[in-house]
Design a protein around this motif. Sequence first.
Motif, mmCIF file in Angstrom:
data_model
loop_
_atom_site.group_PDB
_atom_site.id
_atom_site.type_symbol
_atom_site.label_atom_id
_atom_site.label_comp_id
_atom_site.label_asym_id
_atom_site.label_seq_id
_atom_site.Cartn_x
_atom_site.Cartn_y
_atom_site.Cartn_z
ATOM 1 N N ALA A 1 0.816 -1.220 0.000
ATOM 2 C CA ALA A 1 0.000 0.000 0.000
ATOM 3 C C ALA A 1 0.845 1.264 0.000
ATOM 4 O O ALA A 1 0.325 2.353 -0.301
ATOM 5 C CB ALA A 1 -0.928 0.003 1.215
ATOM 6 N N THR A 2 2.129 1.148 0.324
ATOM 7 C CA THR A 2 3.003 2.319 0.316
ATOM 8 C C THR A 2 3.155 2.838 -1.111
ATOM 9 O O THR A 2 3.506 2.091 -2.024
ATOM 10 C CB THR A 2 4.389 1.958 0.884
ATOM 11 N N VAL A 3 2.878 4.132 -1.296
ATOM 12 C CA VAL A 3 2.914 4.705 -2.649
ATOM 13 C C VAL A 3 4.330 4.678 -3.201
ATOM 14 O O VAL A 3 5.276 5.126 -2.543
ATOM 15 C CB VAL A 3 2.386 6.149 -2.644
ATOM 16 N N GLY A 4 4.471 4.118 -4.377
ATOM 17 C CA GLY A 4 5.749 4.033 -5.060
ATOM 18 C C GLY A 4 5.495 3.859 -6.546
ATOM 19 O O GLY A 4 4.348 3.949 -7.007
ATOM 20 N N PRO A 5 6.546 3.605 -7.326
ATOM 21 C CA PRO A 5 6.354 3.482 -8.772
ATOM 22 C C PRO A 5 5.418 2.344 -9.165
ATOM 23 O O PRO A 5 4.642 2.461 -10.116
ATOM 24 C CB PRO A 5 7.771 3.248 -9.306
ATOM 25 N N MET A 6 5.464 1.230 -8.435
ATOM 26 C CA MET A 6 4.595 0.105 -8.773
ATOM 27 C C MET A 6 3.133 0.427 -8.464
ATOM 28 O O MET A 6 2.226 0.021 -9.196
ATOM 29 C CB MET A 6 5.025 -1.147 -8.001
ATOM 30 N N TRP A 7 2.907 1.148 -7.393
ATOM 31 C CA TRP A 7 1.550 1.590 -7.033
ATOM 32 C C TRP A 7 0.973 2.434 -8.167
ATOM 33 O O TRP A 7 -0.143 2.200 -8.631
ATOM 34 C CB TRP A 7 1.634 2.396 -5.738
ATOM 35 N N VAL A 8 1.759 3.422 -8.597
ATOM 36 C CA VAL A 8 1.318 4.324 -9.676
ATOM 37 C C VAL A 8 1.094 3.540 -10.958
ATOM 38 O O VAL A 8 0.099 3.745 -11.671
ATOM 39 C CB VAL A 8 2.357 5.443 -9.894
ATOM 40 N N LEU A 9 2.019 2.635 -11.267
ATOM 41 C CA LEU A 9 1.938 1.861 -12.506
ATOM 42 C C LEU A 9 0.681 0.993 -12.539
ATOM 43 O O LEU A 9 -0.036 0.947 -13.546
ATOM 44 C CB LEU A 9 3.190 1.006 -12.656
ATOM 45 N N CYS A 10 0.405 0.293 -11.449
ATOM 46 C CA CYS A 10 -0.775 -0.579 -11.403
ATOM 47 C C CYS A 10 -2.068 0.223 -11.462
ATOM 48 O O CYS A 10 -3.028 -0.183 -12.117
ATOM 49 C CB CYS A 10 -0.753 -1.432 -10.140
ATOM 50 N N PHE A 11 -2.106 1.345 -10.770
ATOM 51 C CA PHE A 11 -3.291 2.208 -10.784
ATOM 52 C C PHE A 11 -3.575 2.691 -12.206
ATOM 53 O O PHE A 11 -4.701 2.610 -12.701
ATOM 54 C CB PHE A 11 -3.067 3.400 -9.855
ATOM 55 N N ARG A 12 -2.539 3.144 -12.871
ATOM 56 C CA ARG A 12 -2.702 3.674 -14.225
ATOM 57 C C ARG A 12 -3.077 2.563 -15.217
ATOM 58 O O ARG A 12 -3.909 2.759 -16.095
ATOM 59 C CB ARG A 12 -1.409 4.372 -14.645
ATOM 60 N N ARG A 13 -2.474 1.396 -15.054
ATOM 61 C CA ARG A 13 -2.803 0.280 -15.952
ATOM 62 C C ARG A 13 -4.255 -0.154 -15.779
ATOM 63 O O ARG A 13 -4.926 -0.521 -16.749
ATOM 64 C CB ARG A 13 -1.873 -0.902 -15.695
ATOM 65 N N THR A 14 -4.744 -0.120 -14.544
ATOM 66 C CA THR A 14 -6.139 -0.484 -14.307
ATOM 67 C C THR A 14 -7.070 0.493 -15.003
ATOM 68 O O THR A 14 -8.062 0.097 -15.629
ATOM 69 C CB THR A 14 -6.446 -0.512 -12.798
ATOM 70 N N LEU A 15 -6.754 1.775 -14.905
ATOM 71 C CA LEU A 15 -7.580 2.782 -15.566
ATOM 72 C C LEU A 15 -7.535 2.630 -17.081
ATOM 73 O O LEU A 15 -8.549 2.796 -17.763
ATOM 74 C CB LEU A 15 -7.111 4.185 -15.175
#
Length: 203
Positions: A17-31
């Motif tokens: 849950a800690t915001v990092g590059p993988m967090w951003v990447l997965c969020f954007r890919r889902t969208l």
Amino acid sequence: MTALFLKGLLFGFVLAATVGPMWVLCFRRTLAQGPLAGFASGMGIAVADGLYGAVAAFGLTAISGFLLRHSYAIGLIGGIFLLYLGVKTLLADPELKESAASPAGLLQGFLSTLGLTLANPPTILAFVAIFAGLGLASNADYAAASLVVLGVFLGSASWWILLAAGAGRLRGRMEPKLFRAINAISGLAILSFALWQLAAVLR
């Protein structure tokens, strides 16, 4: 034993849950591609977390030593790939894909996040420190070590399921203009993480 599993579960969830590059990447890919694409990418991270957790929990010094000795090259490759992803995100088509991601696309998403997460060998040191705090030394019995590693994996996977589901619901209300802004923010965020990783590797 149950307490160790629960501690591993909590650690894996908080780590993911800690915001990092993988967090951003997965969020954007889902969208961009739908919840299944975000879930596949998240599972790549969860598997990598589990693998690093296993190296730390079972005291696999040969593997950890190899990764740490080659951390410069591995970190450099990971940073360069993050740069590529950041630029690609900035230049991405702002149109949302209506069709589901293909099996090949899902596998590619899984492997990309798996590789990027593994491209940070010093993470093993963090796992060793956390596991020591949990009371699990490298010479602990295999049953206890296995429970902690399983907890880390399931905790990480739980977060990515929640993220993919939440971002998937948001996706249905997304306007192209807003998605274009998210692309820009995500791309800049990934580029910032890439530069930070490269600076840490090259200093």
